[in-house]
Design a protein around this motif. Structure first.
Motif, mmCIF file in Angstrom:
data_model
loop_
_atom_site.group_PDB
_atom_site.id
_atom_site.type_symbol
_atom_site.label_atom_id
_atom_site.label_comp_id
_atom_site.label_asym_id
_atom_site.label_seq_id
_atom_site.Cartn_x
_atom_site.Cartn_y
_atom_site.Cartn_z
ATOM 1 N N THR A 166 44.839 35.540 50.565
ATOM 2 C CA THR A 166 45.603 35.407 49.326
ATOM 3 C C THR A 166 44.974 36.231 48.208
ATOM 4 O O THR A 166 43.883 36.797 48.350
ATOM 5 N N ALA A 167 45.643 36.244 47.059
ATOM 6 C CA ALA A 167 45.101 36.927 45.883
ATOM 7 C C ALA A 167 43.764 36.324 45.475
ATOM 8 O O ALA A 167 42.901 37.012 44.930
ATOM 9 N N GLY A 168 43.563 35.035 45.754
ATOM 10 C CA GLY A 168 42.296 34.395 45.424
ATOM 11 C C GLY A 168 41.120 35.011 46.160
ATOM 12 O O GLY A 168 40.009 35.089 45.629
ATOM 13 N N HIS A 169 41.337 35.463 47.417
ATOM 14 C CA HIS A 169 40.279 36.117 48.162
ATOM 15 C C HIS A 169 39.881 37.454 47.535
ATOM 16 O O HIS A 169 38.742 37.907 47.685
ATOM 17 N N LEU A 170 40.821 38.100 46.848
ATOM 18 C CA LEU A 170 40.626 39.477 46.378
ATOM 19 C C LEU A 170 40.477 39.585 44.873
ATOM 20 O O LEU A 170 40.419 40.699 44.334
ATOM 21 N N ASP A 171 40.394 38.455 44.202
ATOM 22 C CA ASP A 171 40.440 38.474 42.739
ATOM 23 C C ASP A 171 39.323 39.304 42.112
ATOM 24 O O ASP A 171 39.483 39.864 41.032
ATOM 25 N N GLY A 172 38.189 39.435 42.802
ATOM 26 C CA GLY A 172 37.059 40.141 42.203
ATOM 27 C C GLY A 172 37.003 41.633 42.466
ATOM 28 O O GLY A 172 36.028 42.284 42.070
ATOM 29 N N ILE A 173 38.004 42.206 43.117
ATOM 30 C CA ILE A 173 37.926 43.630 43.443
ATOM 31 C C ILE A 173 38.031 44.490 42.185
ATOM 32 O O ILE A 173 38.739 44.167 41.237
ATOM 33 N N LEU A 174 37.286 45.596 42.195
ATOM 34 C CA LEU A 174 37.306 46.534 41.086
ATOM 35 C C LEU A 174 38.609 47.323 41.073
ATOM 36 O O LEU A 174 39.273 47.454 42.106
ATOM 37 N N PRO A 175 38.990 47.878 39.923
ATOM 38 C CA PRO A 175 40.116 48.814 39.914
ATOM 39 C C PRO A 175 39.832 49.999 40.825
ATOM 40 O O PRO A 175 38.674 50.429 40.949
ATOM 41 N N ALA A 176 40.861 50.513 41.467
ATOM 42 C CA ALA A 176 40.653 51.612 42.410
ATOM 43 C C ALA A 176 40.225 52.891 41.708
ATOM 44 O O ALA A 176 39.355 53.622 42.185
ATOM 45 N N ALA A 177 40.832 53.203 40.576
ATOM 46 C CA ALA A 177 40.572 54.473 39.902
ATOM 47 C C ALA A 177 39.332 54.382 39.019
ATOM 48 O O ALA A 177 39.087 53.363 38.371
ATOM 49 N N GLU A 224 35.231 49.840 48.567
ATOM 50 C CA GLU A 224 35.227 48.513 47.950
ATOM 51 C C GLU A 224 35.485 47.532 49.098
ATOM 52 O O GLU A 224 36.590 47.497 49.661
ATOM 53 N N LEU A 225 34.448 46.781 49.482
ATOM 54 C CA LEU A 225 34.548 45.891 50.645
ATOM 55 C C LEU A 225 34.648 44.442 50.199
ATOM 56 O O LEU A 225 33.903 43.997 49.331
ATOM 57 N N VAL A 226 35.582 43.711 50.809
ATOM 58 C CA VAL A 226 35.732 42.287 50.509
ATOM 59 C C VAL A 226 35.617 41.496 51.807
ATOM 60 O O VAL A 226 36.288 41.794 52.795
ATOM 61 N N ASP A 227 34.757 40.508 51.813
ATOM 62 C CA ASP A 227 34.580 39.623 52.963
ATOM 63 C C ASP A 227 35.659 38.539 52.917
ATOM 64 O O ASP A 227 35.636 37.664 52.043
ATOM 65 N N VAL A 228 36.603 38.607 53.856
ATOM 66 C CA VAL A 228 37.685 37.615 53.900
ATOM 67 C C VAL A 228 37.622 36.815 55.202
ATOM 68 O O VAL A 228 38.628 36.251 55.639
ATOM 69 N N ARG A 229 36.445 36.743 55.798
ATOM 70 C CA ARG A 229 36.312 36.030 57.070
ATOM 71 C C ARG A 229 36.636 34.546 56.942
ATOM 72 O O ARG A 229 36.979 33.897 57.935
ATOM 73 N N SER A 230 36.539 34.022 55.731
ATOM 74 C CA SER A 230 36.840 32.606 55.534
ATOM 75 C C SER A 230 38.303 32.276 55.793
ATOM 76 O O SER A 230 38.643 31.109 55.996
ATOM 77 N N ALA A 231 39.169 33.286 55.803
ATOM 78 C CA ALA A 231 40.595 33.030 56.085
ATOM 79 C C ALA A 231 40.770 32.455 57.484
ATOM 80 O O ALA A 231 41.650 31.631 57.724
ATOM 81 N N GLY A 232 39.963 32.899 58.430
ATOM 82 C CA GLY A 232 39.969 32.332 59.769
ATOM 83 C C GLY A 232 41.137 32.777 60.625
ATOM 84 O O GLY A 232 42.047 33.476 60.168
ATOM 85 N N PRO A 233 41.152 32.363 61.902
ATOM 86 C CA PRO A 233 42.221 32.751 62.827
ATOM 87 C C PRO A 233 43.591 32.327 62.325
ATOM 88 O O PRO A 233 43.808 31.170 61.950
ATOM 89 N N GLY A 234 44.525 33.264 62.297
ATOM 90 C CA GLY A 234 45.878 32.971 61.849
ATOM 91 C C GLY A 234 45.979 32.615 60.387
ATOM 92 O O GLY A 234 47.044 32.210 59.917
ATOM 93 N N GLY A 235 44.886 32.767 59.625
ATOM 94 C CA GLY A 235 44.874 32.365 58.230
ATOM 95 C C GLY A 235 45.496 33.388 57.295
ATOM 96 O O GLY A 235 45.734 34.539 57.664
ATOM 97 N N VAL A 236 45.755 32.946 56.087
ATOM 98 C CA VAL A 236 46.411 33.788 55.083
ATOM 99 C C VAL A 236 45.375 34.283 54.081
ATOM 100 O O VAL A 236 44.624 33.485 53.507
#
Length: 380
Positions: free
Chosen positions: A88-99, A74-86
């Protein structure tokens, strides 16, 4: 797809971790066999953190089941966080359940979460320490979705020592993301590379599995891994976006590098520059500025030749190749004996050269050359 950085002496490590030293211990001429001596920390290079890494009472590496270290991505593109960026849960809100249930059958399989920060491009540069990192909300969301393994192409899931403080950052050395993840039994993989390959494969409709198996070290807090991914298409046929992965091989890179080195060794200007893209960059250290184009480099090169410069001998050794889809990084040690003026004076340089090759229009060309230290014939 290789997702691991190469282990070598002097490679980057987390600030304060043991340095990496790799040297011959036995050799064929003396002992009849080649054997290396390895001195590394448990978190050197691409590695996995066991929960024990941040708490004495949590699981050690050998207590984690082998099945934990492989699974669908399950890959999430979080490059928008940028250098030294945080992150957050908003970046990952769309991830599927692991199981999930495999093919409707009994039992559970688990996805492995990979976070594509894009920071592997800064590997071995000072900027690498200033990577994006997870805040507590992102770590809690990963736990809530049931993940038992998370990896990223950055130095740490927490802000690293020396990095820029970001909004919501504790900056107190408490490693909050590590504690939230590890406290729920989630192992962590850091210093991945080449996640762009995985993104391309997924975009082309592939199913991607990742394999993150560590060394078998009893009671360990972590260990280096060889991280690889495998893309599988429903009909078994690679898609157009995967052309770089199936077309760019170690042999391609070795042949391209051999052409470049041979042209350099012959002081053949035209053949040498034919190996480079017109937009290539060239860096010599410790000069104060890089040469920004092939034309600038040609001017410098022609000046050396006009002054009587000629390569008498050029030897390449300690070669390392990192394949990154349509791009590859070639590193080697190059020992060069040069005639430095018409009188026949000579100089010997021993440098480490890094060349980035990219396939463009069917041609594998060098787009970046980095040589350190500066050859002795270069004037101040």
């Amino acid at each position: 797809m290789d997702l691991s950085v190469p282990l070598r002496s002097g490679m980057p490590v987390y600030p304060g971790d043991p340095a990496v030293s790799i040297a011959p211990a036995l050799t064929v001429p003396v002992h009849g066999a080649n054997v290396l001596s390895l001195s590394i920390g448990s978190h050197s290079g691409t590695h996995v953190d066991a929960p024990y890494h941040v708490h004495d009472g949590w699981e050690r590496l050998d207590e984690l089941p082998p099945a934990r270290f492989s699974g669908p991505v399950e890959l999430v593109d979080v490059r928008s966080a940028g250098p030294g960026g945080v992150i957050t849960a908003g970046h990952l809100d769309g991830i599927l359940p692991a199981a999930f249930a495999a093919d409707g059958g009994p039992g559970q399989q688990y996805r492995i979460l990979l976070l594509h920060t894009g920071f592997s491009e800064h590997w071995e540069s000072p900027e690498y320490v200033n990577h994006p990192f997870l805040d507590a909300s992102a770590a809690r969301l990963i736990v809530e979705r049931g993940y038992r393994m998370v990896g990223l192409d950055a130095l740490s899931v927490d802000r690293s020592a020396g990095g820029t403080a970001g909004q919501g950052d504790t900056a107190d050395g408490s490693f909050p993301a590590h504690h939230i993840l590890a406290g729920s039994g989630c192992a962590i993989v850091e210093n991945l590379t080449g996640l762009g390959q995985v993104a391309n494969a997924l975009a082309d409709g592939a199913e991607v599995d990742v394999f993150l198996f560590p060394l078998n070290i009893p009671n360990a807090d972590g260990a280096p891994i060889r991280a690889v991914a495998r893309a599988t298409f429903p009909d078994g046929a690679p898609r157009a976006g995967m052309a770089g992965m199936r077309g760019l091989t170690r042999t391609d890179v070795e042949e391209a590098a051999a052409r470049l080195v041979a042209a350099f060794a012959a002081t053949d200007t035209e053949r040498y520059f034919a190996c480079f893209s017109p937009s290539a960059t060239f860096i010599f250290h410790p000069e104060p500025a890089m040469l920004g184009s092939r034309d600038e480099y040609r001017t410098l090169w022609d000046g050396w030749i006009d002054a009587g410069w000629k390569v008498l001998d050029c030897r390449s050794s300690e070669q390392q190749i990192q394949l990154l889809g349509d791009t590859a990084v070639f590193t080697h040690r190059v020992e060069t004996t040069m005639q430095t003026d018409p009188s026949g004076a000579t100089a010997v340089s021993d440098e480490r050269e890094t060349i980035v090759f990219t396939r463009t229009g069917g041609v594998l060309a060098a787009v970046h050359e980095h040589l350190s230290p500066v050859p002795p014939h270069v004037p101040e």
